[in-house]
Design an enzyme around this catalytic site. Structure first.
Site, PDB file in Angstrom:
ATOM      1  N   CYS A  53       9.683  62.645  28.491  1.00  0.00           N
ATOM      2  CA  CYS A  53      10.260  62.714  29.836  1.00  0.00           C
ATOM      3  C   CYS A  53      10.041  64.082  30.468  1.00  0.00           C
ATOM      4  O   CYS A  53       9.785  64.181  31.674  1.00  0.00           O
ATOM      5  CB  CYS A  53      11.758  62.408  29.784  1.00  0.00           C
ATOM      6  SG  CYS A  53      12.134  60.758  29.181  1.00  0.00           S
ATOM      7  N   ARG A 130      10.338  53.344  31.468  1.00  0.00           N
ATOM      8  CA  ARG A 130       9.606  54.182  32.427  1.00  0.00           C
ATOM      9  C   ARG A 130       9.064  53.305  33.563  1.00  0.00           C
ATOM     10  O   ARG A 130       7.928  52.841  33.516  1.00  0.00           O
ATOM     11  CB  ARG A 130       8.484  54.928  31.721  1.00  0.00           C
ATOM     12  CG  ARG A 130       8.978  55.796  30.597  1.00  0.00           C
ATOM     13  CD  ARG A 130       7.860  56.569  29.907  1.00  0.00           C
ATOM     14  NE  ARG A 130       8.355  57.153  28.671  1.00  0.00           N
ATOM     15  CZ  ARG A 130       9.123  58.239  28.596  1.00  0.00           C
ATOM     16  NH1 ARG A 130       9.444  58.882  29.716  1.00  0.00           N
ATOM     17  NH2 ARG A 130       9.556  58.692  27.448  1.00  0.00           N
TER      18      ARG A 130
END
Length: 216
Positions: A53, A130
């Site tokens: 991330c 995601r």
């Protein structure tokens, strides 16, 4: 067969993006107002202070000038508190010099994640996958991408598809495989015999009557 979770639906291409209000790292935000008149790239990440991330969010931050130049705003989300977001933004900035200036939604109650189908129970019950939504200036979802927790996104592809959508809208054309800015585009196929005759006499690059390309 398992029952679908009707509280975790996914907006489809062509739908209007669901509206919401949220607390973000740049203040309170109403999405429809944030979106109005601009393209929006709305993306989720599983959690703050995680390695993949961090690379992705940094990638978006480093491309802020590109998105701004193409009338596109960035907005992120994860199922973390606003305090965790601020601490992570600060830590990344101190360690790498990269600052996440775009808003990051604190979705601790998972309400926005569920609204956009970002929770995939087979992957995780408590972390958003995601997801990427590209939303146009009138609020319609134009593109949806989903990646698992352990695979980072391709920033070049996100930028390419944003440009492709914008060029397609402006010139009413389609994009062939692997299209890049400056490449030839596909002209819509003729729908009448007269239009077919006009096409045969045109200077388009003809692969066949239904597949013709041109330069912009």
């Amino acid at each position: 067969m398992e029952n679908l979770d009707t509280n975790n639906t996914m907006p489809r291409i062509g739908d209007f993006a669901p509206d919401f209000e949220a607390v973000t790292t740049t203040g309170n935000l109403k999405f429809s107002e944030f979106n109005k008149g601009s393209w929006v790239v709305f993306f989720s990440h599983p959690a703050d202070f995680t390695p993949v991330c961090t690379t992705e969010m940094s990638g978006f931050a480093l491309e802020k000038d590109f998105f701004s130049a193409h009338n596109a705003k960035l907005i992120g989300l994860s199922i973390d508190s606003i305090h965790a977001h601020i601490a992570w933004v600060n830590a990344v900035n101190e360690k790498t010099g990269v600052l996440f200036e775009f808003p990051i939604i604190a979705d601790i109650d998972m309400s926005v994640s569920k609204l956009y189908g970002m929770l995939q129970p087979g992957e995780s019950e408590t972390a958003a996958v995601r997801a990427v939504f590209i939303i146009d200036p009138v609020g319609k979802v134009r593109l949806v991408m989903y990646y698992p927790l352990n695979v980072g996104r391709n920033m070049d592809e996100i930028k390419r598809t944003l440009l492709a959508l914008q060029v397609s809208d402006e010139h009413k054309v389609a994009m062939p495989l692997n299209w890049q800015p400056g490449d030839k585009v596909i002209v819509p196929a003729p729908k009448t015999i007269e239009a077919l005759a006009e096409r045969k006499n045109s200077n388009l690059e003809m692969v066949d009557w239904y597949l013709a390309k041109k330069e912009l």
